[in-house]
Design a protein around this motif. Sequence first.
Motif, PDB file in Angstrom:
ATOM      1  N   GLN A  13       0.850  -1.196   0.000  1.00  0.00           N
ATOM      2  CA  GLN A  13       0.000   0.000   0.000  1.00  0.00           C
ATOM      3  C   GLN A  13       0.881   1.240   0.000  1.00  0.00           C
ATOM      4  N   ARG A  14       0.450   2.240  -0.734  1.00  0.00           N
ATOM      5  CA  ARG A  14       1.312   3.403  -0.940  1.00  0.00           C
ATOM      6  C   ARG A  14       1.642   4.121   0.362  1.00  0.00           C
ATOM      7  N   ASN A  15       0.683   4.120   1.310  1.00  0.00           N
ATOM      8  CA  ASN A  15       0.949   4.838   2.570  1.00  0.00           C
ATOM      9  C   ASN A  15       1.917   4.082   3.486  1.00  0.00           C
ATOM     10  N   ILE A  18       4.840   2.581   2.200  1.00  0.00           N
ATOM     11  CA  ILE A  18       6.152   2.486   1.542  1.00  0.00           C
ATOM     12  C   ILE A  18       7.273   2.976   2.460  1.00  0.00           C
ATOM     13  N   GLU A  20       2.315   4.388 -10.619  1.00  0.00           N
ATOM     14  CA  GLU A  20       2.171   5.274  -9.457  1.00  0.00           C
ATOM     15  C   GLU A  20       2.917   4.716  -8.244  1.00  0.00           C
ATOM     16  N   LEU A  21       2.804   3.424  -8.046  1.00  0.00           N
ATOM     17  CA  LEU A  21       3.509   2.806  -6.917  1.00  0.00           C
ATOM     18  C   LEU A  21       5.023   2.927  -7.112  1.00  0.00           C
ATOM     19  N   ASP A  65       6.027   6.438  -6.358  1.00  0.00           N
ATOM     20  CA  ASP A  65       6.005   6.734  -4.918  1.00  0.00           C
ATOM     21  C   ASP A  65       7.197   6.099  -4.198  1.00  0.00           C
TER      22      ASP A  65
END
Length: 225
Positions: free
Chosen positions: A71-73, A75, A92-93, A96
């Motif tokens: 999940q991106r939050n 990373i 996008e991942l 990020d």
Amino acid sequence: MDIRERLNQVKSILPATVTLIAVSKFHPEADVEDAYAAGQRIFGENIVQELRRKYENLPKDIQWHFIGHLQRNKIKYIVPFVSMIHAVDSFELLSDINQHAQKIGRVIPCLLQIHVAKEETKFGFNFEECRQMLKNENWKKLENVRIDGLMCMASNVPDEAQIHQEFHSVWNFFNEMKQQYFEHDEHFCQRSWGMSSDYTIAVQEGSTMVRVGTKIFGNRLQKTE
Ligand SMILES: *Cc1c(COP(=O)(O)O)cnc(C)c1O
């Protein structure tokens, strides 16, 4: 058999060119220590909190591979120490991860996850999506991530011919991407496929990294997918 014996059994049938990732998710730190004592240094986890805890408590020369959906939050919690992120499934991942890695001056090796199994899952590029992502050359500007290859999971079916076919199609696709975008990039060389039930097939179908859990550590208490 104990962990050392099972680890050695798995290793004994792997060619020297294939890297074993011991998937320790949901198993206690003591089990990781047993495998470590038997010489294993590369471990795979798929839950960020669990990976962090194990990283903090276990020897610092362990190479931790994050093999699950990221999940991106979350990373930022693994970027400082992770050795490889296996399941990148969007630009996008990747972007990020690059941003977080840039802040701390690291370059993170990543694999692109290809969705090839017949089962319904939300994760992974199909071949066309992956082609489009690489064709649009924005990824080349991301200096703090490195695309080292592809990762996939085959269908969870007893039909070995189907598993062969799925791994084989991703191997072909790897060769296509190598030729198109990474011909002079020595780092794009990893094909992460094969788990406890299908790693021997994976090795026949070009795998360079197998991710084996149950076969080494026994059954997990929780369901993780
Ligand atoms: C859990 C997991 C594995 C290991 O599975 P086993 O069947 O226990 O070997 C490999 N890859 C991924 C992505 C996983 O989540």
